[in-house]
Write a protein that holds these residues in place. Structure first.
Motif, PDB file in Angstrom:
ATOM      1  N   PHE A   1      40.638  39.531  36.037  1.00 55.79           N
ATOM      2  CA  PHE A   1      40.119  40.503  37.000  1.00 55.79           C
ATOM      3  C   PHE A   1      40.222  39.873  38.388  1.00 55.79           C
ATOM      4  O   PHE A   1      39.481  38.930  38.702  1.00 55.79           O
ATOM      5  CB  PHE A   1      38.661  40.840  36.693  1.00 55.79           C
ATOM      6  N   PRO A   2      41.129  40.369  39.246  1.00 51.04           N
ATOM      7  CA  PRO A   2      41.345  39.712  40.543  1.00 51.04           C
ATOM      8  C   PRO A   2      40.237  39.963  41.560  1.00 51.04           C
ATOM      9  O   PRO A   2      40.117  39.202  42.526  1.00 51.04           O
ATOM     10  CB  PRO A   2      42.674  40.306  41.017  1.00 51.04           C
ATOM     11  N   GLN A   3      39.437  41.012  41.389  1.00 52.83           N
ATOM     12  CA  GLN A   3      38.356  41.282  42.337  1.00 52.83           C
ATOM     13  C   GLN A   3      37.362  42.265  41.721  1.00 52.83           C
ATOM     14  O   GLN A   3      37.507  42.688  40.583  1.00 52.83           O
ATOM     15  CB  GLN A   3      38.912  41.838  43.646  1.00 52.83           C
ATOM     16  N   ASN A   4      36.323  42.608  42.523  1.00 57.36           N
ATOM     17  CA  ASN A   4      35.285  43.559  42.125  1.00 57.36           C
ATOM     18  C   ASN A   4      34.433  43.071  40.961  1.00 57.36           C
ATOM     19  O   ASN A   4      33.912  43.868  40.174  1.00 57.36           O
ATOM     20  CB  ASN A   4      35.886  44.930  41.779  1.00 57.36           C
ATOM     21  N   VAL A   5      34.293  41.739  40.818  1.00 54.55           N
ATOM     22  CA  VAL A   5      33.385  41.161  39.827  1.00 54.55           C
ATOM     23  C   VAL A   5      32.245  40.491  40.574  1.00 54.55           C
ATOM     24  O   VAL A   5      32.457  39.804  41.577  1.00 54.55           O
ATOM     25  CB  VAL A   5      34.120  40.140  38.933  1.00 54.55           C
ATOM     26  N   THR A   6      31.026  40.699  40.094  1.00 54.72           N
ATOM     27  CA  THR A   6      29.836  40.168  40.767  1.00 54.72           C
ATOM     28  C   THR A   6      28.955  39.443  39.764  1.00 54.72           C
ATOM     29  O   THR A   6      28.698  39.955  38.674  1.00 54.72           O
ATOM     30  CB  THR A   6      29.024  41.298  41.425  1.00 54.72           C
ATOM     31  N   VAL A   7      28.512  38.237  40.141  1.00 50.58           N
ATOM     32  CA  VAL A   7      27.532  37.515  39.326  1.00 50.58           C
ATOM     33  C   VAL A   7      26.153  38.011  39.752  1.00 50.58           C
ATOM     34  O   VAL A   7      25.629  37.639  40.802  1.00 50.58           O
ATOM     35  CB  VAL A   7      27.659  35.996  39.519  1.00 50.58           C
ATOM     36  N   VAL A   8      25.571  38.857  38.926  1.00 51.87           N
ATOM     37  CA  VAL A   8      24.295  39.489  39.273  1.00 51.87           C
ATOM     38  C   VAL A   8      23.153  38.488  39.189  1.00 51.87           C
ATOM     39  O   VAL A   8      22.298  38.405  40.080  1.00 51.87           O
ATOM     40  CB  VAL A   8      24.030  40.689  38.336  1.00 51.87           C
ATOM     41  N   SER A   9      23.103  37.716  38.120  1.00 52.87           N
ATOM     42  CA  SER A   9      22.051  36.720  37.922  1.00 52.87           C
ATOM     43  C   SER A   9      22.595  35.640  37.001  1.00 52.87           C
ATOM     44  O   SER A   9      23.786  35.627  36.670  1.00 52.87           O
ATOM     45  CB  SER A   9      20.797  37.367  37.331  1.00 52.87           C
ATOM     46  N   ASP A  10      21.718  34.729  36.603  1.00 51.08           N
ATOM     47  CA  ASP A  10      22.157  33.682  35.695  1.00 51.08           C
ATOM     48  C   ASP A  10      22.292  34.174  34.263  1.00 51.08           C
ATOM     49  O   ASP A  10      22.611  33.393  33.360  1.00 51.08           O
ATOM     50  CB  ASP A  10      21.199  32.492  35.744  1.00 51.08           C
ATOM     51  N   SER A  11      22.074  35.483  34.051  1.00 51.26           N
ATOM     52  CA  SER A  11      22.169  36.033  32.699  1.00 51.26           C
ATOM     53  C   SER A  11      23.028  37.295  32.622  1.00 51.26           C
ATOM     54  O   SER A  11      23.068  37.943  31.583  1.00 51.26           O
ATOM     55  CB  SER A  11      20.771  36.351  32.153  1.00 51.26           C
ATOM     56  N   ALA A  12      23.706  37.643  33.716  1.00 51.81           N
ATOM     57  CA  ALA A  12      24.522  38.864  33.696  1.00 51.81           C
ATOM     58  C   ALA A  12      25.633  38.789  34.736  1.00 51.81           C
ATOM     59  O   ALA A  12      25.447  38.242  35.833  1.00 51.81           O
ATOM     60  CB  ALA A  12      23.661  40.092  33.951  1.00 51.81           C
TER      61      ALA A  12
ATOM     62  N   GLY B   1      29.588  30.228  47.112  1.00 46.97           N
ATOM     63  CA  GLY B   1      30.897  30.500  47.691  1.00 46.97           C
ATOM     64  C   GLY B   1      31.377  31.898  47.341  1.00 46.97           C
ATOM     65  O   GLY B   1      30.625  32.748  46.842  1.00 46.97           O
ATOM     66  N   THR B   2      32.658  32.132  47.599  1.00 43.07           N
ATOM     67  CA  THR B   2      33.272  33.438  47.363  1.00 43.07           C
ATOM     68  C   THR B   2      33.952  33.456  46.000  1.00 43.07           C
ATOM     69  O   THR B   2      34.754  32.563  45.686  1.00 43.07           O
ATOM     70  CB  THR B   2      34.300  33.759  48.455  1.00 43.07           C
ATOM     71  N   LEU B   3      33.629  34.470  45.213  1.00 40.88           N
ATOM     72  CA  LEU B   3      34.247  34.608  43.898  1.00 40.88           C
ATOM     73  C   LEU B   3      35.630  35.218  44.068  1.00 40.88           C
ATOM     74  O   LEU B   3      35.780  36.340  44.552  1.00 40.88           O
ATOM     75  CB  LEU B   3      33.362  35.495  43.014  1.00 40.88           C
ATOM     76  N   LYS B   4      36.669  34.473  43.685  1.00 38.14           N
ATOM     77  CA  LYS B   4      38.047  34.926  43.878  1.00 38.14           C
ATOM     78  C   LYS B   4      38.531  35.761  42.691  1.00 38.14           C
ATOM     79  O   LYS B   4      38.800  36.949  42.838  1.00 38.14           O
ATOM     80  CB  LYS B   4      38.967  33.714  44.081  1.00 38.14           C
ATOM     81  N   THR B   5      38.668  35.146  41.540  1.00 40.82           N
ATOM     82  CA  THR B   5      39.126  35.854  40.340  1.00 40.82           C
ATOM     83  C   THR B   5      38.259  35.438  39.156  1.00 40.82           C
ATOM     84  O   THR B   5      37.632  34.367  39.163  1.00 40.82           O
ATOM     85  CB  THR B   5      40.598  35.546  40.013  1.00 40.82           C
TER      86      THR B   5
ATOM     87  N   ALA C   1      34.081  33.457  30.315  1.00 40.36           N
ATOM     88  CA  ALA C   1      34.551  33.936  31.615  1.00 40.36           C
ATOM     89  C   ALA C   1      34.735  32.733  32.531  1.00 40.36           C
ATOM     90  O   ALA C   1      33.806  31.948  32.723  1.00 40.36           O
ATOM     91  CB  ALA C   1      33.567  34.924  32.225  1.00 40.36           C
ATOM     92  N   SER C   2      35.942  32.565  33.052  1.00 39.07           N
ATOM     93  CA  SER C   2      36.242  31.477  33.972  1.00 39.07           C
ATOM     94  C   SER C   2      36.169  32.010  35.402  1.00 39.07           C
ATOM     95  O   SER C   2      36.984  32.858  35.795  1.00 39.07           O
ATOM     96  CB  SER C   2      37.625  30.901  33.674  1.00 39.07           C
ATOM     97  N   LEU C   3      35.209  31.535  36.172  1.00 39.02           N
ATOM     98  CA  LEU C   3      34.967  32.013  37.532  1.00 39.02           C
ATOM     99  C   LEU C   3      35.646  31.076  38.522  1.00 39.02           C
ATOM    100  O   LEU C   3      35.298  29.888  38.606  1.00 39.02           O
ATOM    101  CB  LEU C   3      33.463  32.069  37.810  1.00 39.02           C
ATOM    102  N   LEU C   4      36.606  31.587  39.278  1.00 43.50           N
ATOM    103  CA  LEU C   4      37.285  30.805  40.310  1.00 43.50           C
ATOM    104  C   LEU C   4      36.578  31.055  41.641  1.00 43.50           C
ATOM    105  O   LEU C   4      36.501  32.197  42.111  1.00 43.50           O
ATOM    106  CB  LEU C   4      38.759  31.193  40.412  1.00 43.50           C
ATOM    107  N   ILE C   5      36.065  29.974  42.242  1.00 39.32           N
ATOM    108  CA  ILE C   5      35.200  30.081  43.419  1.00 39.32           C
ATOM    109  C   ILE C   5      35.800  29.310  44.577  1.00 39.32           C
ATOM    110  O   ILE C   5      36.265  28.179  44.427  1.00 39.32           O
ATOM    111  CB  ILE C   5      33.789  29.532  43.100  1.00 39.32           C
ATOM    112  N   GLU C   6      35.783  29.937  45.743  1.00 35.96           N
ATOM    113  CA  GLU C   6      36.155  29.262  46.999  1.00 35.96           C
ATOM    114  C   GLU C   6      34.856  28.896  47.706  1.00 35.96           C
ATOM    115  O   GLU C   6      34.143  29.768  48.210  1.00 35.96           O
ATOM    116  CB  GLU C   6      36.999  30.192  47.854  1.00 35.96           C
ATOM    117  N   ASP C   7      34.522  27.588  47.740  1.00 34.70           N
ATOM    118  CA  ASP C   7      33.233  27.168  48.302  1.00 34.70           C
ATOM    119  C   ASP C   7      33.274  26.987  49.812  1.00 34.70           C
ATOM    120  O   ASP C   7      32.233  26.713  50.436  1.00 34.70           O
ATOM    121  CB  ASP C   7      32.754  25.884  47.629  1.00 34.70           C
TER     122      ASP C   7
END
Length: 392
Positions: free
Chosen positions: A110-121, A141-145, A158-164
């Motif tokens: 998923f290249p965009q429009n994904v949000t980490v709502v909390s530590d459980s969702a 930081g910014t969640l990239k993909t 889920a592997s979260l790629l982050i730009e810090d």
């Protein structure tokens, strides 16, 4: 800097079905595009780019309506990744792309429009919605993909790629240097005299794995019982993989924290596993994964990671006099040097030579910098290559 955090997710039954459709659609599009691009190159001599295949997706959706059940950006990202795979192939960084199978690890990006709502969702676009997760680290930081994957044992990640937003720290010459000799009896031997035993993860679980595989071989292919037995085998293999990865993470973190310069050998593992007497032991020990962890952890800490040429005779030089030694059988673990008349431990002697050779090349200014890589081909001439994106 870009960092990746891998977290466990727990989809519901409906989300499980939706993810299965995403896996199937992106896999089919990858295989279809790969076939078209290969055939086009054979007939015309010219290849198709990932962007060209991306423009064909709307027409494919008309022809295959079930593609509409997948989030559109996942389909686009699939062909763009295929295009990059061809670029890597033609530039000599990777092999020719392969067709994907439904019987192995599955993934969708998923290249965009994904949000980490909390530590459980985690909130995904489309029909997935909120997916239960265990986010064990603070996301700064910014969640990239986000890449969602399913292992053969049925676990989702889920592997979260982050730009810090932080710059890579500059390397420093201050601090201790260490050489590491990798082996089978002892997993790692360092130049300061430390030895870390080989845990032999496969041997500990080999009996259980053998029993599960025997049961799988007796099941009728394609039956439900065969699928249940396959999952049991996959769980044992997943356990072996996880404990090996855990060992590599802890040891690499310990070494990086204590040292500023880390020097290892550039091992040709693919050639070494051709020895059928040692192939299983070499595959189980996981030298490549361990060196990869050392490299990226050193990069994040601003430390120096070096690889010396695989043809450097680290085991056949005295670490004190640097004079050559006679060839010794692998059963010889210590020896008395005929030049300095001192007894040396074979592995520690090799680790000291590895450290000294790495420091010599680094200090000589032969184009090798932090995170550089030294490869000495058969001709003996040193060739230096830097890791992508590094600037001195």
């Amino acid at each position: 800097m870009l960092k990746a955090v891998k977290v466990r997710i727990y989809p519901t039954q409906e989300q499980f079905i939706t993810l299965a459709k995403h896996f199937g659609c992106t896999r089919w599009l990858w295989n279809h595009s790969l076939a078209v691009m290969t055939e086009t190159y054979k007939t015309t001599g010219k290849g198709l780019s990932g962007l060209t295949m991306k423009k064909r997706i709307p027409a494919l959706k008309v022809e295959h309506e079930w593609l509409k059940e997948c989030y559109s950006q996942c389909l686009q990202q699939s062909v763009l990744n295929l295009g990059q795979a061809f670029v890597n192939f033609f530039e000599g960084r990777a092999k020719y792309p392969n067709f994907k199978s439904k019987h192995h690890r599955q993934s969708v990006q998923f290249p965009q429009n994904v949000t980490v709502v909390s530590d459980s969702a985690i909130k995904f676009p489309g029909l997935l919605g909120l997916v239960a997760a265990k986010v064990h680290r603070l996301i700064e930081g910014t969640l990239k993909t986000v890449t969602v994957s399913k292992n053969p044992d049925g676990k989702f990640f889920a592997s979260l790629l982050i730009e810090d937003g932080k710059l890579s720290p500059k390397s420093s010459r201050e601090g201790s240097a260490i050489g590491i000799d990798l082996g089978l009896t002892d997993f790692a031997i360092t130049s300061d005299g430390s030895k870390y035993a080989n845990p032999r993860h496969l041997k500990k679980h080999e009996r259980n794995l053998k029993r599960k595989q025997r049961k799988l071989s007796r099941r009728k292919k394609g039956s439900n019982n065969c699928n249940k037995a396959r999952i049991k085998v996959a769980k044992v293999q997943g356990k072996i993989s996880r404990v090996r990865e855990d060992f590599h993470h802890k040891l690499s973190r310990k070494i990086v924290n204590k040292n500023q310069v880390i020097v290892v050998e550039d091992l040709a593992v693919k050639n070494m596993v051709k020895n059928h007497n040692l192939a299983k032991a070499i595959s189980d020990v996981g030298w490549g994964q361990f060196c990869t962890m050392l490299k990226y952890k050193a990069e994040f800490e601003g430390k120096v990671y070096l690889e010396i040429g695989r043809f450097f005779p680290s085991s056949h030089l005295c670490s004190k006099t640097l004079l050559p030694l006679e060839k010794m059988d692998l059963s010889v673990r210590s020896f008395i040097c005929p030049h300095c008349q001192e007894r040396h431990d074979r592995d520690i002697n090799a680790a000291i030579n590895i450290r000294n050779e790495g420091l010599r090349i680094w200090a000589s200014g032969s184009g090798v910098t932090a995170l550089g890589r030294n490869v000495r081909p058969k001709g003996g001439r040193l060739k230096s290559t830097l890791s992508p994106g590094y600037c001195d």
